[in-house]
Motif scaffolding. Structure first.
Motif, mmCIF file in Angstrom:
data_model
loop_
_atom_site.group_PDB
_atom_site.id
_atom_site.type_symbol
_atom_site.label_atom_id
_atom_site.label_comp_id
_atom_site.label_asym_id
_atom_site.label_seq_id
_atom_site.Cartn_x
_atom_site.Cartn_y
_atom_site.Cartn_z
ATOM 1 N N VAL A 88 0.828 -1.205 0.000
ATOM 2 C CA VAL A 88 0.000 0.000 0.000
ATOM 3 C C VAL A 88 0.859 1.250 0.000
ATOM 4 O O VAL A 88 1.645 1.495 0.931
ATOM 5 C CB VAL A 88 -0.933 0.020 1.225
ATOM 6 C CG1 VAL A 88 -1.823 1.265 1.199
ATOM 7 C CG2 VAL A 88 -1.777 -1.247 1.285
ATOM 8 N N GLU A 89 0.714 2.061 -1.043
ATOM 9 C CA GLU A 89 1.315 3.392 -1.056
ATOM 10 C C GLU A 89 0.434 4.317 -0.216
ATOM 11 O O GLU A 89 -0.693 4.618 -0.578
ATOM 12 C CB GLU A 89 1.413 3.939 -2.473
ATOM 13 C CG GLU A 89 1.959 5.368 -2.533
ATOM 14 C CD GLU A 89 1.942 5.951 -3.932
ATOM 15 O OE1 GLU A 89 1.450 7.080 -4.086
ATOM 16 O OE2 GLU A 89 2.422 5.280 -4.868
ATOM 17 N N HIS A 90 0.983 4.765 0.920
ATOM 18 C CA HIS A 90 0.258 5.671 1.824
ATOM 19 C C HIS A 90 1.014 6.977 2.010
ATOM 20 O O HIS A 90 0.712 7.765 2.888
ATOM 21 C CB HIS A 90 0.031 4.960 3.158
ATOM 22 C CG HIS A 90 -0.958 5.597 4.061
ATOM 23 N ND1 HIS A 90 -1.995 6.398 3.617
ATOM 24 C CD2 HIS A 90 -1.081 5.548 5.421
ATOM 25 C CE1 HIS A 90 -2.708 6.812 4.658
ATOM 26 N NE2 HIS A 90 -2.172 6.314 5.752
ATOM 27 N N ARG A 91 2.069 7.142 1.203
ATOM 28 C CA ARG A 91 2.854 8.379 1.153
ATOM 29 C C ARG A 91 3.466 8.763 2.492
ATOM 30 O O ARG A 91 3.640 9.950 2.800
ATOM 31 C CB ARG A 91 2.002 9.513 0.598
ATOM 32 C CG ARG A 91 1.349 9.172 -0.744
ATOM 33 C CD ARG A 91 0.595 10.318 -1.346
ATOM 34 N NE ARG A 91 -0.054 9.922 -2.603
ATOM 35 C CZ ARG A 91 -0.651 10.757 -3.444
ATOM 36 N NH1 ARG A 91 -0.673 12.057 -3.170
ATOM 37 N NH2 ARG A 91 -1.207 10.314 -4.544
ATOM 38 N N GLY A 92 3.754 7.752 3.293
ATOM 39 C CA GLY A 92 4.377 7.999 4.584
ATOM 40 C C GLY A 92 3.479 8.639 5.620
ATOM 41 O O GLY A 92 3.966 9.067 6.680
ATOM 42 N N ARG A 93 2.183 8.696 5.373
ATOM 43 C CA ARG A 93 1.282 9.388 6.298
ATOM 44 C C ARG A 93 1.169 8.653 7.636
ATOM 45 O O ARG A 93 1.012 7.432 7.681
ATOM 46 C CB ARG A 93 -0.106 9.537 5.684
ATOM 47 C CG ARG A 93 -0.169 10.552 4.568
ATOM 48 C CD ARG A 93 -1.579 10.781 4.070
ATOM 49 N NE ARG A 93 -2.464 11.324 5.096
ATOM 50 C CZ ARG A 93 -3.696 11.769 4.852
ATOM 51 N NH1 ARG A 93 -4.184 11.718 3.608
ATOM 52 N NH2 ARG A 93 -4.438 12.262 5.823
ATOM 53 N N THR A 94 1.241 9.425 8.702
ATOM 54 C CA THR A 94 1.065 8.868 10.042
ATOM 55 C C THR A 94 -0.106 9.518 10.768
ATOM 56 O O THR A 94 -0.341 9.229 11.938
ATOM 57 C CB THR A 94 2.348 9.051 10.876
ATOM 58 O OG1 THR A 94 2.671 10.453 10.960
ATOM 59 C CG2 THR A 94 3.510 8.308 10.256
ATOM 60 N N ASP A 95 -0.841 10.404 10.066
ATOM 61 C CA ASP A 95 -1.971 11.092 10.691
ATOM 62 C C ASP A 95 -3.295 10.385 10.407
ATOM 63 O O ASP A 95 -4.357 10.857 10.815
ATOM 64 C CB ASP A 95 -2.057 12.538 10.192
ATOM 65 C CG ASP A 95 -2.272 12.630 8.683
ATOM 66 O OD1 ASP A 95 -1.905 11.670 7.976
ATOM 67 O OD2 ASP A 95 -2.789 13.661 8.226
ATOM 68 N N ALA A 96 -3.260 9.257 9.728
ATOM 69 C CA ALA A 96 -4.456 8.460 9.459
ATOM 70 C C ALA A 96 -4.012 7.065 9.055
ATOM 71 O O ALA A 96 -2.963 6.892 8.417
ATOM 72 C CB ALA A 96 -5.303 9.090 8.351
ATOM 73 N N SER A 97 -4.812 6.080 9.400
ATOM 74 C CA SER A 97 -4.452 4.696 9.110
ATOM 75 C C SER A 97 -4.675 4.354 7.644
ATOM 76 O O SER A 97 -5.682 4.749 7.048
ATOM 77 C CB SER A 97 -5.290 3.754 9.985
ATOM 78 O OG SER A 97 -5.098 2.419 9.609
#
Length: 225
Positions: A88-97
């Motif tokens: 999963v590409e999540h662009r390194g986001r840590t503010d949402a699962s």
């Protein structure tokens, strides 16, 4: 079973990849001048097993108007074959699962080997209880609803700085996550097996009492040249 590879070749490659850890694959990539190791991705669940296999991709991004109304990851789970791994590409986001417990439950029932998310995940206790391996960069209880949407799946994604295509291979364990593509699978596996053979001999020497400075001398430093 993937359509771009024969059943015999696919089974053989699957078995060969399963015998190798991330460090050995990473060393092989270094020797061949290839990139594939993604820093910062770690095993988030309590499961200690190594996972390996071909990837099914998901691309996440901001929740914006006009995107298809579908739950992130669901289409990839439905399309995946047993033993494959959702990436999963999540662009390194840590503010949402970018992954949660219901997805882990559905993926486990489908026989998917695990999931790798370039960003945060949640419901890690549930995934651990299921025995479903989850790799990512962070844990957060914040839902994706209203924050994240699935932009595409079965497409090219970027994990860290590594471009990953559907059907590429991945190995993930306690040391991290390493990708390599189908185009280079034979040379990567051959080099990794050569390195593994040399390291196995070094382990045997240590177990037989050889001094560490002898075992890890100049030959070790030259292994990747």
């Amino acid at each position: 079973m993937p359509e771009d590879i024969s059943p015999t070749s696919y089974l053989a490659a699957t078995q060969r990849v399963a015998a190798l850890d991330t460090c050995t694959i990473s060393d092989a990539l270094d020797k061949l001048g290839l990139r594939g190791t993604v820093p910062g991705l770690v095993r988030l669940t309590a499961n200690r097993q190594r996972i390996s296999g071909r990837v099914v991709t998901v691309k996440l991004g901001p929740a914006i108007e006009g995107l298809p109304k579908r739950h992130l990851g669901a289409s990839a789970i439905m399309a995946a074959q047993p033993g494959e791994i959702v990436v999963v590409e999540h662009r390194g986001r840590t503010d949402a699962s970018g992954w949660g417990g219901l997805l882990s439950r559905a993926a486990a029932r489908k026989g998917i080997a695990g999931v790798i998310v370039d960003g945060a995940c949640r419901d890690l206790d549930e995934s651990s209880e299921l025995g479903f391996p989850v790799f990512g960069s962070a844990v957060v209880p914040l839902t994706a609803r209203g924050r994240v949407a699935e932009h595409d799946w079965g497409c090219r994604v970027t994990i860290g700085s590594i471009v990953v295509n559907p059907g590429d291979w991945v190995v993930a364990d306690g040391s991290g996550v390493v990708f390599f593509d189908q185009q280079h699978v034979d040379e990567v596996l051959a080099e990794a097996e050569r390195i593994l053979g040399r390291e196995t001999a070094m382990i045997a020497a240590l177990e037989q009492g050889a001094p560490i400075d002898h075992v890890m001398g100049a030959n070790y430093e030259e292994m990747l040249k």
